[in-house]
Design a protein around this motif. Structure first.
Motif, PDB file in Angstrom:
ATOM      1  N   VAL A  91      53.666  60.615 -63.757  1.00  0.00           N
ATOM      2  CA  VAL A  91      54.734  61.517 -64.190  1.00  0.00           C
ATOM      3  C   VAL A  91      56.029  60.964 -63.624  1.00  0.00           C
ATOM      4  CG1 VAL A  91      55.656  63.870 -64.133  1.00  0.00           C
ATOM      5  CG2 VAL A  91      53.173  63.512 -64.171  1.00  0.00           C
ATOM      6  N   GLY A  92      57.045  60.856 -64.477  1.00  0.00           N
ATOM      7  CA  GLY A  92      58.336  60.333 -64.053  1.00  0.00           C
ATOM      8  C   GLY A  92      59.362  61.427 -63.847  1.00  0.00           C
ATOM      9  N   CYS A  93      60.574  61.192 -64.359  1.00  0.00           N
ATOM     10  CA  CYS A  93      61.716  62.036 -64.009  1.00  0.00           C
ATOM     11  C   CYS A  93      61.819  63.345 -64.789  1.00  0.00           C
ATOM     12  CB  CYS A  93      63.001  61.247 -64.206  1.00  0.00           C
ATOM     13  SG  CYS A  93      63.046  59.736 -63.226  1.00  0.00           S
ATOM     14  N   MET A  94      60.988  63.515 -65.805  1.00  0.00           N
ATOM     15  CA  MET A  94      61.098  64.763 -66.576  1.00  0.00           C
ATOM     16  C   MET A  94      59.727  65.303 -66.946  1.00  0.00           C
ATOM     17  SD  MET A  94      62.749  63.155 -70.027  1.00  0.00           S
ATOM     18  CE  MET A  94      62.238  61.512 -70.528  1.00  0.00           C
ATOM     19  N   VAL A  95      59.669  66.633 -67.085  1.00  0.00           N
ATOM     20  CA  VAL A  95      58.419  67.310 -67.417  1.00  0.00           C
ATOM     21  C   VAL A  95      58.565  68.213 -68.634  1.00  0.00           C
ATOM     22  CG1 VAL A  95      57.474  67.201 -65.072  1.00  0.00           C
ATOM     23  CG2 VAL A  95      58.926  69.140 -65.723  1.00  0.00           C
ATOM     24  N   GLY A  96      59.732  68.162 -69.279  1.00  0.00           N
ATOM     25  CA  GLY A  96      59.930  68.986 -70.464  1.00  0.00           C
ATOM     26  C   GLY A  96      61.209  68.640 -71.189  1.00  0.00           C
ATOM     27  N   SER A  97      61.248  69.003 -72.478  1.00  0.00           N
ATOM     28  CA  SER A  97      62.462  68.931 -73.306  1.00  0.00           C
ATOM     29  C   SER A  97      62.167  69.772 -74.544  1.00  0.00           C
ATOM     30  CB  SER A  97      62.787  67.482 -73.695  1.00  0.00           C
ATOM     31  OG  SER A  97      61.862  66.989 -74.644  1.00  0.00           O
ATOM     32  N   CYS A  98      63.154  69.937 -75.432  1.00  0.00           N
ATOM     33  CA  CYS A  98      62.927  70.827 -76.576  1.00  0.00           C
ATOM     34  C   CYS A  98      61.951  70.238 -77.593  1.00  0.00           C
ATOM     35  CB  CYS A  98      64.254  71.179 -77.253  1.00  0.00           C
ATOM     36  SG  CYS A  98      64.865  69.911 -78.406  1.00  0.00           S
ATOM     37  N   ARG A  99      61.870  68.905 -77.652  1.00  0.00           N
ATOM     38  CA  ARG A  99      60.968  68.151 -78.531  1.00  0.00           C
ATOM     39  C   ARG A  99      61.341  68.230 -80.011  1.00  0.00           C
ATOM     40  NH1 ARG A  99      56.028  68.815 -75.602  1.00  0.00           N
ATOM     41  NH2 ARG A  99      54.883  67.693 -77.224  1.00  0.00           N
ATOM     42  N   THR A 100      62.411  68.958 -80.372  1.00  0.00           N
ATOM     43  CA  THR A 100      62.747  69.108 -81.797  1.00  0.00           C
ATOM     44  C   THR A 100      64.144  68.605 -82.159  1.00  0.00           C
ATOM     45  OG1 THR A 100      63.491  71.384 -81.391  1.00  0.00           O
ATOM     46  CG2 THR A 100      61.210  71.115 -82.104  1.00  0.00           C
ATOM     47  N   CYS A 101      65.018  68.370 -81.174  1.00  0.00           N
ATOM     48  CA  CYS A 101      66.370  67.895 -81.481  1.00  0.00           C
ATOM     49  C   CYS A 101      66.308  66.429 -81.933  1.00  0.00           C
ATOM     50  CB  CYS A 101      67.283  68.051 -80.263  1.00  0.00           C
ATOM     51  SG  CYS A 101      66.920  66.906 -78.906  1.00  0.00           S
ATOM     52  N   PRO A 102      67.376  65.906 -82.555  1.00  0.00           N
ATOM     53  CA  PRO A 102      67.353  64.507 -83.019  1.00  0.00           C
ATOM     54  C   PRO A 102      67.037  63.520 -81.901  1.00  0.00           C
ATOM     55  CG  PRO A 102      69.254  65.644 -83.952  1.00  0.00           C
ATOM     56  CD  PRO A 102      68.628  66.584 -82.971  1.00  0.00           C
ATOM     57  N   GLU A 103      67.575  63.770 -80.693  1.00  0.00           N
ATOM     58  CA  GLU A 103      67.335  62.848 -79.576  1.00  0.00           C
ATOM     59  C   GLU A 103      65.854  62.837 -79.188  1.00  0.00           C
ATOM     60  OE1 GLU A 103      71.618  63.778 -79.604  1.00  0.00           O
ATOM     61  OE2 GLU A 103      69.823  64.994 -79.791  1.00  0.00           O
ATOM     62  N   CYS A 104      65.261  64.004 -79.071  1.00  0.00           N
ATOM     63  CA  CYS A 104      63.835  64.072 -78.717  1.00  0.00           C
ATOM     64  C   CYS A 104      62.983  63.403 -79.796  1.00  0.00           C
ATOM     65  CB  CYS A 104      63.391  65.517 -78.525  1.00  0.00           C
ATOM     66  SG  CYS A 104      63.926  66.262 -76.958  1.00  0.00           S
ATOM     67  N   LYS A 105      63.328  63.650 -81.062  1.00  0.00           N
ATOM     68  CA  LYS A 105      62.556  63.050 -82.156  1.00  0.00           C
ATOM     69  C   LYS A 105      62.689  61.531 -82.168  1.00  0.00           C
ATOM     70  CE  LYS A 105      62.082  66.931 -85.301  1.00  0.00           C
ATOM     71  NZ  LYS A 105      62.515  67.568 -86.555  1.00  0.00           N
ATOM     72  N   ASP A 106      63.830  61.021 -81.664  1.00  0.00           N
ATOM     73  CA  ASP A 106      64.049  59.566 -81.573  1.00  0.00           C
ATOM     74  C   ASP A 106      63.397  58.959 -80.324  1.00  0.00           C
ATOM     75  OD1 ASP A 106      65.437  59.393 -83.913  1.00  0.00           O
ATOM     76  OD2 ASP A 106      67.433  59.393 -82.979  1.00  0.00           O
ATOM     77  N   GLY A 107      62.766  59.803 -79.492  1.00  0.00           N
ATOM     78  CA  GLY A 107      62.127  59.297 -78.278  1.00  0.00           C
ATOM     79  C   GLY A 107      63.065  59.181 -77.096  1.00  0.00           C
ATOM     80  N   ASP A 108      64.217  59.855 -77.184  1.00  0.00           N
ATOM     81  CA  ASP A 108      65.190  59.845 -76.081  1.00  0.00           C
ATOM     82  C   ASP A 108      65.251  61.232 -75.443  1.00  0.00           C
ATOM     83  OD1 ASP A 108      66.086  57.148 -76.222  1.00  0.00           O
ATOM     84  OD2 ASP A 108      67.287  57.644 -77.979  1.00  0.00           O
ATOM     85  N   GLU A 109      64.107  61.687 -74.952  1.00  0.00           N
ATOM     86  CA  GLU A 109      64.033  63.046 -74.394  1.00  0.00           C
ATOM     87  C   GLU A 109      65.005  63.257 -73.242  1.00  0.00           C
ATOM     88  OE1 GLU A 109      59.741  62.045 -75.761  1.00  0.00           O
ATOM     89  OE2 GLU A 109      61.379  60.990 -74.747  1.00  0.00           O
ATOM     90  N   GLN A 110      65.385  62.169 -72.569  1.00  0.00           N
ATOM     91  CA  GLN A 110      66.316  62.311 -71.444  1.00  0.00           C
ATOM     92  C   GLN A 110      67.697  62.763 -71.897  1.00  0.00           C
ATOM     93  OE1 GLN A 110      65.498  59.483 -72.902  1.00  0.00           O
ATOM     94  NE2 GLN A 110      66.806  57.762 -72.366  1.00  0.00           N
ATOM     95  N   PHE A 111      67.989  62.621 -73.201  1.00  0.00           N
ATOM     96  CA  PHE A 111      69.272  63.052 -73.748  1.00  0.00           C
ATOM     97  C   PHE A 111      69.126  64.317 -74.599  1.00  0.00           C
ATOM     98  CE2 PHE A 111      69.983  58.252 -73.652  1.00  0.00           C
ATOM     99  CZ  PHE A 111      70.643  58.285 -72.439  1.00  0.00           C
ATOM    100  N   CYS A 112      68.064  65.071 -74.397  1.00  0.00           N
ATOM    101  CA  CYS A 112      67.775  66.275 -75.196  1.00  0.00           C
ATOM    102  C   CYS A 112      69.009  67.165 -75.335  1.00  0.00           C
ATOM    103  CB  CYS A 112      66.648  67.058 -74.520  1.00  0.00           C
ATOM    104  SG  CYS A 112      66.305  68.651 -75.303  1.00  0.00           S
ATOM    105  N   THR A 113      69.345  67.496 -76.599  1.00  0.00           N
ATOM    106  CA  THR A 113      70.490  68.388 -76.849  1.00  0.00           C
ATOM    107  C   THR A 113      70.030  69.803 -77.204  1.00  0.00           C
ATOM    108  OG1 THR A 113      70.550  67.551 -79.129  1.00  0.00           O
ATOM    109  CG2 THR A 113      72.103  66.585 -77.567  1.00  0.00           C
ATOM    110  N   GLY A 114      68.715  70.020 -77.175  1.00  0.00           N
ATOM    111  CA  GLY A 114      68.193  71.350 -77.494  1.00  0.00           C
ATOM    112  C   GLY A 114      67.915  72.161 -76.253  1.00  0.00           C
ATOM    113  N   GLY A 115      68.748  72.019 -75.243  1.00  0.00           N
ATOM    114  CA  GLY A 115      68.555  72.741 -73.985  1.00  0.00           C
ATOM    115  C   GLY A 115      68.497  71.813 -72.794  1.00  0.00           C
TER     116      GLY A 115
END
Length: 359
Positions: A91-115
């Protein structure tokens, strides 16, 4: 029947002095998509220290930090497909993200804009996801994480020296890939610390020609042993002048106030400097002229997404890349001492807590 929460032993910051105490935290019960990892090793990152000391904002204490986590899977939810009981996982630096914003869908969960991404520690979360309402990190015996944020770790990488890859490794690998670095390119690495030494090893394995720029002449042989072709002492004006316009990229991991222009002189025209260290102020006292005149680029980078982190782990396993570490017991005084030494840059190059054996 309501599933029971998991009681985990941990080391936690007592308050903003950062002093460690032995403590017990609760992890949520294993849900259908959750993975329960019994932690073997936890790396010490400078971010742990900044957060624990309240330097990046006020915290809720006691706080367990740590986001370079390696261990064994001991339980999985009924819908988990990524790992099975007995597997090695990280497990690295994050344990969650919205998983539905454009950034998460592009595989950039660290830049999640959905929260925003949910940090492995010190992130506010609903009580049902994180008992106590704040995420607690890896200086602990156990962690429960959604399978999406679990990294598959090859069995040969289930060693203490692989734990820091989950932050230090991805912080190098991601910008190297995103910036299209290719074999034969010249890479400068400024600062041979926890991040810098990984940049040398990963760069070398990618076929880059690596030049280390350091203040410390004692690090010359060390840098060359890791794979650097050249070493330039930054206080040697003649050496810096000789290295002018020689690099396609510079990876700058210095995390305190400094003028980056002296290093930008080493870039070829239209070269790129990647900043991964937080430089509070003073980075470009001469304004933007240093960039404009030669078409240079200044680029920021923040860890990497989950797919990139998996790719990094697989790349390091294939190329036998590990961190240079010092293993310490999971005892408050040992971690207190390691933090003091990390602040004083007195470690080659990362401390790792021997959690399973000593917690």
């Amino acid at each position: 029947r309501r599933k029971t929460m998991i009681s985990a032993k941990c080391l936690a910051c007592k308050d903003a002095t950062g002093a460690m105490i032995s403590h017990t935290i609760q992890r949520r019960a294993v849900g259908s998509k959750d993975v329960h990892i019994k932690i073997s090793y936890s790396g010490i990152c400078h971010s742990d220290i900044h957060t624990g000391l309240g330097e990046w904002g006020p915290q809720q204490y006691p706080l367990c930090v740590g986001h370079e986590i390696l261990g064994k899977v001991v339980a999985v939810g009924d819908a988990v497909t990524k790992v099975k009981v007995g597997d090695c996982a990280g497990v690295g630096c994050m344990v969650g993200s919205c998983r539905t914003c454009p950034e998460c869908k592009d595989g950039d969960e660290q830049f999640c804009t959905g929260g925003g991404m949910v940090g492995t520690y010190a992130s506010k979360q609903p009580e049902e996801l994180q008992p106590g309402g704040v995420t607690q990190g890896g200086y602990s015996s156990d962690i429960v994480v959604d399978e999406h944020f679990v990294i598959n770790v090859p069995e040969n990488m289930h060693v203490a020296a692989a734990a820091p890859l989950l932050c230090a490794g991805i912080t190098c690998y991601e910008p190297f890939v995103k910036n299209g670095m290719k074999a034969g390119d010249h890479l400068g690495v400024v600062g041979l610390g926890g991040l810098g030494h990984m940049a040398v090893k990963i760069g070398k394995a990618m076929g880059l020609i690596v030049t280390v720029i350091t203040r410390d002449s004692k690090k010359v042989e060390m840098a060359k042993a890791m794979g650097a072709t050249n070493v330039v002492i930054s206080s040697d004006e003649a050496a810096m002048a000789a290295a002018a316009k020689s690099l396609h990229f510079i990876y700058n991991s210095i995390a305190f106030d400094h003028n980056v222009e002296m290093y930008m002189n080493l870039l070829k025209n239209q070269g790129t400097m990647i900043l991964v260290g937080g430089v509070p102020k003073g980075a470009m006292p001469g304004g933007s002229f240093a960039l404009i005149g030669r078409g240079l680029k200044l680029s920021g980078s923040l860890i990497g997404g989950i797919k990139q982190t998996q790719d990094m782990m697989d790349f390091c396993a294939k190329n036998n890349i590990l961190c240079d570490i010092e293993l310490i017991p999971a005892k408050p005084d040992a971690v207190d001492a390691a933090w003091k030494r990390t602040i004083a840059s007195d470690v080659k190059f990362r401390f790792v807590i021997d959690t399973a054996a000593t917690m």
